[in-house]
Design a protein around this motif. Structure first.
Motif, mmCIF file in Angstrom:
data_model
loop_
_atom_site.group_PDB
_atom_site.id
_atom_site.type_symbol
_atom_site.label_atom_id
_atom_site.label_comp_id
_atom_site.label_asym_id
_atom_site.label_seq_id
_atom_site.Cartn_x
_atom_site.Cartn_y
_atom_site.Cartn_z
ATOM 1 N N THR A 96 8.051 9.306 64.471
ATOM 2 C CA THR A 96 6.685 8.881 64.157
ATOM 3 C C THR A 96 6.644 8.073 62.867
ATOM 4 O O THR A 96 5.863 7.117 62.747
ATOM 5 C CB THR A 96 5.756 10.103 64.055
ATOM 6 N N ALA A 97 7.470 8.429 61.891
ATOM 7 C CA ALA A 97 7.520 7.663 60.647
ATOM 8 C C ALA A 97 7.911 6.210 60.932
ATOM 9 O O ALA A 97 7.297 5.269 60.390
ATOM 10 C CB ALA A 97 8.512 8.298 59.674
ATOM 11 N N PHE A 98 8.918 6.025 61.783
ATOM 12 C CA PHE A 98 9.307 4.663 62.153
ATOM 13 C C PHE A 98 8.172 3.970 62.897
ATOM 14 O O PHE A 98 7.851 2.802 62.616
ATOM 15 C CB PHE A 98 10.559 4.697 63.043
ATOM 16 N N ALA A 99 7.567 4.673 63.856
ATOM 17 C CA ALA A 99 6.490 4.077 64.651
ATOM 18 C C ALA A 99 5.321 3.660 63.777
ATOM 19 O O ALA A 99 4.799 2.538 63.894
ATOM 20 C CB ALA A 99 6.031 5.065 65.723
ATOM 21 N N VAL A 100 4.895 4.541 62.888
ATOM 22 C CA VAL A 100 3.751 4.242 62.022
ATOM 23 C C VAL A 100 4.047 3.050 61.120
ATOM 24 O O VAL A 100 3.201 2.163 60.925
ATOM 25 C CB VAL A 100 3.386 5.478 61.173
ATOM 26 N N HIS A 101 5.259 3.006 60.583
ATOM 27 C CA HIS A 101 5.617 1.893 59.694
ATOM 28 C C HIS A 101 5.514 0.560 60.408
ATOM 29 O O HIS A 101 4.869 -0.383 59.905
ATOM 30 C CB HIS A 101 7.029 2.083 59.154
ATOM 31 N N TYR A 102 6.141 0.441 61.580
ATOM 32 C CA TYR A 102 6.162 -0.853 62.267
ATOM 33 C C TYR A 102 4.806 -1.192 62.878
ATOM 34 O O TYR A 102 4.415 -2.370 62.907
ATOM 35 C CB TYR A 102 7.267 -0.872 63.320
ATOM 36 N N ALA A 132 13.756 -1.788 52.724
ATOM 37 C CA ALA A 132 13.338 -0.798 51.730
ATOM 38 C C ALA A 132 11.915 -0.313 51.971
ATOM 39 O O ALA A 132 11.532 0.785 51.538
ATOM 40 C CB ALA A 132 13.447 -1.405 50.328
ATOM 41 N N ALA A 133 11.119 -1.102 52.695
ATOM 42 C CA ALA A 133 9.734 -0.711 52.966
ATOM 43 C C ALA A 133 9.657 0.540 53.833
ATOM 44 O O ALA A 133 8.598 1.177 53.918
ATOM 45 C CB ALA A 133 8.993 -1.859 53.648
ATOM 46 N N LEU A 134 10.759 0.915 54.463
ATOM 47 C CA LEU A 134 10.787 2.111 55.308
ATOM 48 C C LEU A 134 10.834 3.398 54.496
ATOM 49 O O LEU A 134 10.499 4.471 55.011
ATOM 50 C CB LEU A 134 12.013 2.068 56.230
ATOM 51 N N LEU A 135 11.265 3.325 53.252
ATOM 52 C CA LEU A 135 11.515 4.541 52.479
ATOM 53 C C LEU A 135 10.259 5.378 52.276
ATOM 54 O O LEU A 135 10.282 6.603 52.442
ATOM 55 C CB LEU A 135 12.123 4.158 51.115
ATOM 56 N N LEU A 136 9.160 4.738 51.923
ATOM 57 C CA LEU A 136 7.932 5.490 51.673
ATOM 58 C C LEU A 136 7.409 6.166 52.942
ATOM 59 O O LEU A 136 7.069 7.360 52.909
ATOM 60 C CB LEU A 136 6.868 4.576 51.065
ATOM 61 N N PRO A 137 7.328 5.473 54.088
ATOM 62 C CA PRO A 137 6.903 6.154 55.317
ATOM 63 C C PRO A 137 7.824 7.301 55.713
ATOM 64 O O PRO A 137 7.342 8.354 56.156
ATOM 65 C CB PRO A 137 6.925 5.038 56.369
ATOM 66 N N LEU A 138 9.135 7.121 55.544
ATOM 67 C CA LEU A 138 10.058 8.197 55.891
ATOM 68 C C LEU A 138 9.839 9.407 54.974
ATOM 69 O O LEU A 138 9.946 10.556 55.424
ATOM 70 C CB LEU A 138 11.500 7.706 55.780
ATOM 71 N N PHE A 139 9.511 9.153 53.726
ATOM 72 C CA PHE A 139 9.259 10.254 52.796
ATOM 73 C C PHE A 139 7.971 10.985 53.160
ATOM 74 O O PHE A 139 7.934 12.222 53.229
ATOM 75 C CB PHE A 139 9.169 9.714 51.366
ATOM 76 N N GLY A 140 6.898 10.216 53.392
ATOM 77 C CA GLY A 140 5.594 10.833 53.624
ATOM 78 C C GLY A 140 5.402 11.404 55.009
ATOM 79 O O GLY A 140 4.812 12.481 55.172
#
Length: 551
Positions: A96-102, A132-140
């Motif tokens: 879901t973190a990947f999905a939400v980010h993209y 690097a923009a993926l880091l924050l969504p993966l964290f949250g």
């Protein structure tokens, strides 16, 4: 000093309590809390789109929240049990973190076709998207909820009690969801009826349903040999002494008609092609909004006019019909394969070559497709059709699709993270990539001009278009029914050597007039058969753009 010691002891005590924090909850409560987290934290795009239809509608928002939570709770209630809950939720949080980010970054919709694109993405494409923009969504969206899930203890129940509680839980959430729906039934019904695409934004249920659909379509059915078409195909006899014909079919990637210089774009993105005498089709439309859909569709007799994904993917393609007629084919690929179009036929994967000047860092420029082309064609006698599958304007790394000397429009967006660039920078990089395609196609034509032992021709058409920020949309892959024109209008052009046009009896003036009319991917299949003079029951003269313009 005396004040510091108590503070240290307090910190140690707080850390000790945190380490010992292991609350006991039921699996149903874990499911409910996870569903609320998904509904509130992971659906920004869903809420923005849904509430835009009813601004300020508090009752509507509460009803939609109850429905969204209950739908996810029912789904998770069927999948998650005490023994697998933590593992499955971990996978869901990460996915879901990947999905939400993209989805948030590019405003994409996760339907079955989009997920198929994701599943078919190769290592190179996926690597470009890992920024690097993926880091924050993966964290949250992944790390924090995963840590919390693994800290809780899930209460044990006997099998009978577990089933009884689960049944009651499912019944309860269905009732709550139903009550929420009835509270704003007309508004929710109107949303689902008039804005059906919104359901592709509800995460994670959108990609879970899409995954189920793809798993069903990928099953044993697609592992069987493809059903034959055009078994009666025959090439019409040629006059004695005629040169063999060579048709090079260039399948472009992600080039939209709006930025194509020959179509009247304010920038001249096709200066070299404008000098070749090629015939341009300014009103060309794609079969899909992604390679995964368009490529099989454009090489199929079913096409968009009779669209049936099952038929398209389980039957042979245009290339197989040509082979049956005695015209040998060759697929040269600088992208992610032929998507089943060339199954069982000759394919050359050139994207992993290591040719100095054309290849670097695991990627090759599209000119690799015409390297040694003439020699490859001459390995087999007779008429030939060669497909060159470009990397083209594949996003979001447009800046990597052209050599430095084609950086004509500046400043450019030199990162795959489009959110860090202005729209002007993105468009500049995209247009530079088209300039390189213009050069590549012109070099292809020059190569064909030099093959005087063949009568040569080239057809170029892009598989789909691209959104570059219009209405907040980027990239491609929107559901076809709601896709903007930027993703469905594509360029197409044709070039013929004098020998090919003369031997085939083509009236090029007639064809130029025909080119001003609307065309689409459905024209490709019959037009290539007609151009190569192949007789078959699968040939549809009404869609052949050459019909009436040749002998």
């Amino acid at each position: 000093m005396s004040a510091v010691v108590p503070r240290l002891r307090l910190a140690e005590l707080s850390w000790s309590r945190l380490r010992s924090w292991r609350p006991m909850i039921s699996s149903e409560m874990l499911i409910l809390l996870s569903s609320v987290f998904f509904a509130l934290a992971c659906n920004t795009l869903f809420w923005r789109s849904a509430m835009a239809t009813h601004p300020g509608g508090v009752v509507f928002a509460v009803s939609l929240f109850a429905l969204l939570v209950s739908v996810h709770a029912v789904l998770l209630g069927l999948l998650l049990w005490r023994w697998n809950a933590k593992v499955l939720l971990t996978v869901l949080f990460i996915s879901t973190a990947f999905a939400v980010h993209y989805m948030n970054s590019y405003n994409v919709y996760l339907d079955a076709d989009m997920l198929r694109n994701v599943l078919a993405t190769d290592r190179k494409e996926s690597g470009e998207l890992m920024t690097a923009a993926l880091l924050l969504p993966l964290f949250g969206y992944a790390l924090i909820p995963t840590l919390m899930v693994w800290r809780v203890r899930i209460g044990k129940r006997s099998m009978g009690r577990a089933l009884l509680w689960r049944g009651a839980f499912l019944l309860g959430v269905v009732v709550v969801g139903g009550a929420g729906t009835m509270a704003s039934f007309q508004d929710i019904a109107a949303l689902m009826r008039n804005h059906r695409e919104v359901r592709y934004l509800a995460t994670p249920i959108n990609y879970l349903i899409a995954l189920k659909q793809n798993m069903s379509s990928a099953s044993p059915l697609h592992k069987q040999p493809k059903q034959a078409i055009g078994t009666d195909a025959k090439a019409l006899p040629r006059a004695a002494g005629s040169k063999p014909r060579l048709l090079v079919l260039v399948v472009g990637e992600t080039v939209r008609a709006q930025n194509w210089g020959l179509n009247g774009y304010t920038r001249q993105t096709t200066p070299e092609l404008s000098q070749t005498g090629a015939i341009n089709f300014p009103d060309m439309h794609s079969c899909g909004t992604s390679t995964e859909v368009s490529l099989p569709c454009m090489f199929s007799p079913f096409g968009r006019h009779d669209y049936d994904e099952k038929n398209i993917r389980t039957h042979q393609s245009l290339l197989h019909v040509l082979e049956k007629a005695g015209i040998s084919t060759l697929w040269r690929d600088n992208q992610s394969g032929c998507k089943g179009v060339c199954d069982g036929l000759q394919i050359q994967r050139l994207g992993d070559e290591n040719l100095p000047g054309l290849c670097a860092d695991g990627r090759c420029m599209d000119e690799i497709l015409i390297n040694d082309l003439a020699a490859q064609v001459r390995t087999k006698p007779g008429d030939r059709v060669v497909v060159l599958h470009q990397l083209g304007n594949h996003g979001p790394s447009y800046f990597q699709r052209y050599p430095a000397q084609f950086r004509q429009f500046a400043p450019t967006c030199d990162t795959p993270d489009l959110g860090t660039c202005s729209r002007d920078q993105i468009v500049n990089s995209y247009d530079n990539a088209i300039r390189y395609t213009d050069h590549f196609l012109s070099r292809t034509i020059a190569t064909l001009r030099g093959m005087d032992d063949y009568d040569t021709a080239m057809i170029y058409l892009s598989d789909h278009g691209e959104s570059l920020g219009e209405k907040g949309l980027y990239l491609h892959g929107m559901p076809y029914a709601i896709a903007p024109e930027e993703q469905t209008r594509v360029p197409m052009l044709m070039w013929f050597s004098q020998g090919f046009a003369s031997d085939r009896g083509l009236n090029l003036q007639c064809l130029r007039q025909r080119a001003s009319q609307r065309a689409d991917h459905d024209n490709l299949f019959p037009s290539v058969l007609g151009l190569m003079q192949v007789s078959s029951s699968v040939y549809d003269q009404s869609r052949d753009v050459f019909a009436g313009c040749g002998a």
